[in-house]
Design a protein around this motif. Structure first.
Motif, PDB file in Angstrom:
ATOM      1  N   PHE A 211       9.576  13.049   4.535  1.00 29.09           N
ATOM      2  CA  PHE A 211      10.586  11.992   4.599  1.00 29.09           C
ATOM      3  C   PHE A 211       9.989  10.593   4.464  1.00 29.09           C
ATOM      4  O   PHE A 211      10.712   9.600   4.518  1.00 29.09           O
ATOM      5  N   ASP A 212       8.698  10.552   4.316  1.00 31.52           N
ATOM      6  CA  ASP A 212       8.033   9.259   4.254  1.00 31.52           C
ATOM      7  C   ASP A 212       7.278   9.124   2.939  1.00 31.52           C
ATOM      8  O   ASP A 212       6.156   9.583   2.811  1.00 31.52           O
ATOM      9  N   GLU A 213       7.918   8.477   1.967  1.00 30.75           N
ATOM     10  CA  GLU A 213       7.280   8.325   0.671  1.00 30.75           C
ATOM     11  C   GLU A 213       6.499   7.034   0.545  1.00 30.75           C
ATOM     12  O   GLU A 213       6.025   6.693  -0.524  1.00 30.75           O
ATOM     13  N   GLN A 214       6.378   6.334   1.615  1.00 29.02           N
ATOM     14  CA  GLN A 214       5.632   5.075   1.560  1.00 29.02           C
ATOM     15  C   GLN A 214       4.172   5.346   1.255  1.00 29.02           C
ATOM     16  O   GLN A 214       3.540   6.202   1.867  1.00 29.02           O
ATOM     17  N   ASN A 215       3.655   4.629   0.299  1.00 29.48           N
ATOM     18  CA  ASN A 215       2.251   4.786  -0.035  1.00 29.48           C
ATOM     19  C   ASN A 215       1.387   4.120   1.029  1.00 29.48           C
ATOM     20  O   ASN A 215       1.848   3.245   1.758  1.00 29.48           O
TER      21      ASN A 215
ATOM     22  N   ARG B 176     -10.843   1.513   1.048  1.00 32.54           N
ATOM     23  CA  ARG B 176     -10.969   1.841  -0.382  1.00 32.54           C
ATOM     24  C   ARG B 176     -10.098   3.034  -0.781  1.00 32.54           C
ATOM     25  O   ARG B 176     -10.046   3.401  -1.956  1.00 32.54           O
ATOM     26  N   TYR B 177      -9.472   3.648   0.201  1.00 29.69           N
ATOM     27  CA  TYR B 177      -8.651   4.829  -0.070  1.00 29.69           C
ATOM     28  C   TYR B 177      -7.180   4.445  -0.175  1.00 29.69           C
ATOM     29  O   TYR B 177      -6.694   3.623   0.612  1.00 29.69           O
ATOM     30  N   SER B 178      -6.482   5.068  -1.092  1.00 30.59           N
ATOM     31  CA  SER B 178      -5.032   4.884  -1.158  1.00 30.59           C
ATOM     32  C   SER B 178      -4.395   6.192  -1.608  1.00 30.59           C
ATOM     33  O   SER B 178      -5.022   7.003  -2.294  1.00 30.59           O
ATOM     34  N   TRP B 179      -3.156   6.364  -1.176  1.00 34.09           N
ATOM     35  CA  TRP B 179      -2.450   7.596  -1.488  1.00 34.09           C
ATOM     36  C   TRP B 179      -1.079   7.264  -2.063  1.00 34.09           C
ATOM     37  O   TRP B 179      -0.385   6.361  -1.572  1.00 34.09           O
ATOM     38  N   ASN B 180      -0.707   8.026  -3.077  1.00 34.76           N
ATOM     39  CA  ASN B 180       0.566   7.832  -3.759  1.00 34.76           C
ATOM     40  C   ASN B 180       1.375   9.126  -3.652  1.00 34.76           C
ATOM     41  O   ASN B 180       1.036  10.131  -4.272  1.00 34.76           O
ATOM     42  N   PHE B 181       2.422   9.078  -2.848  1.00 34.78           N
ATOM     43  CA  PHE B 181       3.262  10.248  -2.622  1.00 34.78           C
ATOM     44  C   PHE B 181       4.552  10.063  -3.416  1.00 34.78           C
ATOM     45  O   PHE B 181       5.292   9.097  -3.190  1.00 34.78           O
ATOM     46  N   GLN B 182       4.843  10.963  -4.329  1.00 32.76           N
ATOM     47  CA  GLN B 182       6.065  10.888  -5.127  1.00 32.76           C
ATOM     48  C   GLN B 182       6.778  12.234  -5.098  1.00 32.76           C
ATOM     49  O   GLN B 182       6.331  13.193  -5.732  1.00 32.76           O
ATOM     50  N   LYS B 183       7.890  12.289  -4.405  1.00 32.34           N
ATOM     51  CA  LYS B 183       8.652  13.526  -4.313  1.00 32.34           C
ATOM     52  C   LYS B 183       9.243  13.911  -5.661  1.00 32.34           C
ATOM     53  O   LYS B 183       9.412  15.087  -5.967  1.00 32.34           O
TER      54      LYS B 183
ATOM     55  N   THR C  11       8.021  13.886  -8.492  1.00 37.16           N
ATOM     56  CA  THR C  11       7.069  14.650  -9.304  1.00 37.16           C
ATOM     57  C   THR C  11       6.270  15.631  -8.451  1.00 37.16           C
ATOM     58  O   THR C  11       5.341  16.265  -8.935  1.00 37.16           O
ATOM     59  N   SER C  12       6.648  15.751  -7.182  1.00 34.97           N
ATOM     60  CA  SER C  12       5.938  16.640  -6.249  1.00 34.97           C
ATOM     61  C   SER C  12       4.428  16.399  -6.298  1.00 34.97           C
ATOM     62  O   SER C  12       3.625  17.335  -6.432  1.00 34.97           O
ATOM     63  N   SER C  13       4.075  15.146  -6.195  1.00 37.97           N
ATOM     64  CA  SER C  13       2.653  14.828  -6.264  1.00 37.97           C
ATOM     65  C   SER C  13       2.217  13.987  -5.071  1.00 37.97           C
ATOM     66  O   SER C  13       3.008  13.221  -4.503  1.00 37.97           O
ATOM     67  N   PHE C  14       0.981  14.139  -4.731  1.00 39.26           N
ATOM     68  CA  PHE C  14       0.399  13.378  -3.614  1.00 39.26           C
ATOM     69  C   PHE C  14      -1.035  13.064  -4.018  1.00 39.26           C
ATOM     70  O   PHE C  14      -1.985  13.725  -3.604  1.00 39.26           O
ATOM     71  N   ASN C  15      -1.173  12.020  -4.828  1.00 36.60           N
ATOM     72  CA  ASN C  15      -2.468  11.695  -5.405  1.00 36.60           C
ATOM     73  C   ASN C  15      -3.277  10.755  -4.531  1.00 36.60           C
ATOM     74  O   ASN C  15      -2.724   9.938  -3.790  1.00 36.60           O
ATOM     75  N   PHE C  16      -4.568  10.861  -4.671  1.00 39.95           N
ATOM     76  CA  PHE C  16      -5.512  10.146  -3.811  1.00 39.95           C
ATOM     77  C   PHE C  16      -6.445   9.319  -4.703  1.00 39.95           C
ATOM     78  O   PHE C  16      -7.070   9.865  -5.612  1.00 39.95           O
ATOM     79  N   THR C  17      -6.503   8.036  -4.441  1.00 36.02           N
ATOM     80  CA  THR C  17      -7.346   7.157  -5.238  1.00 36.02           C
ATOM     81  C   THR C  17      -8.432   6.538  -4.380  1.00 36.02           C
ATOM     82  O   THR C  17      -8.157   6.039  -3.288  1.00 36.02           O
ATOM     83  N   ILE C  18      -9.646   6.591  -4.892  1.00 37.21           N
ATOM     84  CA  ILE C  18     -10.767   5.902  -4.255  1.00 37.21           C
ATOM     85  C   ILE C  18     -11.143   4.741  -5.148  1.00 37.21           C
ATOM     86  O   ILE C  18     -11.447   4.913  -6.339  1.00 37.21           O
TER      87      ILE C  18
END
Lengths: 117, 116
Positions: free
Chosen positions: B54-58, B63-70, B72-79
């Motif tokens: 229920f929490d799509e807030q990135n 240096r780490y960030s996460w992009n949650f997108q329901k 596209t059912s994705s939860f990507n991790f960027t360094i």
């Protein structure tokens, strides 16, 4: 610091012998612990869910008699590999959650590298 | 079918490069949790982040960030500005209710190698 302690970290045993691996939650009580097996360069394969005071729940394909799990207290679960064979050589990892909810992250032990000769 | 797909088996970058680790999940539940864990060469898995369905807030943490997108059912991790110490295997995991309890399922992991 570590919140889940696993012992031993490394063990070498002869084929046919049994090996016991201990997993302890250090500062919380865990009604449920998870045991994983990891092959080189592969993901974690859930073997079983250890339930305090009751029988463990084994995943499909995991032999209950081969991998004995005992969760006798809220802070200790043990995995015994009975009559070990070279194919049992692997990295075994235990984990536990502070709270028994899906949102509670897993805390992992350091793992036990088992080598059966 | 895999519930958690990490298509990238291994990524090799040079220090200071940005790198994104992909994670695609599959579930029919409306309530579920997603996690990222790091496994350095020493072997111990370390929890990095959790997101509930229920929490799509990135989120950004250093240096780490996460992009949650329901969608596209994705939860990507960027360094960002990767460092040698970031070299590890990173696992994405999905926790959904199974028979009354939440059993986590892990992806195959992405091995990140950061060269100096």
């Amino acid at each position: 610091g570590a919140v889940v302690s696993q012992h031993p970290s490394r063990v070498i045993c002869k084929s046919g012998t049994s090996v016991k691996i201990e997993c302890r939650s250090l500062d919380f009580q865990a009604t449920t612990m998870f045991w994983y097996r990891q092959f080189p360069k592969q993901s974690l394969m859930l073997m079983a869910t250890s339930n305090e005071g009751s029988k463990a729940t084994y995943e499909q394909g995991v032999e209950k008699d081969k991998f004995l799990i005992n969760h006798a207290s809220l802070t200790l679960s043990t995995l015994t590999v009975t009559s070990a064979h070279p194919e049992d050589s692997s990295f075994y990892i235990c984990s536990a959650r502070r709270r028994d909810s899906g949102g509670s992250p897993l805390h992992f032990g350091n793992g036990t590298r088992l080598t059966v000769t | 079918a895999q519930k958690v797909t990490q298509a990238q088996t291994e990524i090799s970058v040079v220090e200071k490069e940005d790198v994104t680790l992909d994670c695609v999940y599959e579930t029919r539940d409306t309530t579920y949790y997603l996690f990222w864990y790091k496994q350095p060469p020493s072997g111990e898995l370390v929890f990095l982040i959790r997101r509930n369905s229920f929490d799509e807030q990135n989120e950004i943490s250093g240096r780490y960030s996460w992009n949650f997108q329901k969608s596209t059912s994705s939860f990507n991790f960027t360094i960002t500005a990767s460092q040698v110490v970031d070299s590890a295997v990173y696992f994405c995991a999905l926790s959904e209710e199974t028979g009354g309890s939440y059993i986590p399922t892990f992806g195959r992991g992405t091995s990140l190698i950061v060269h100096p």
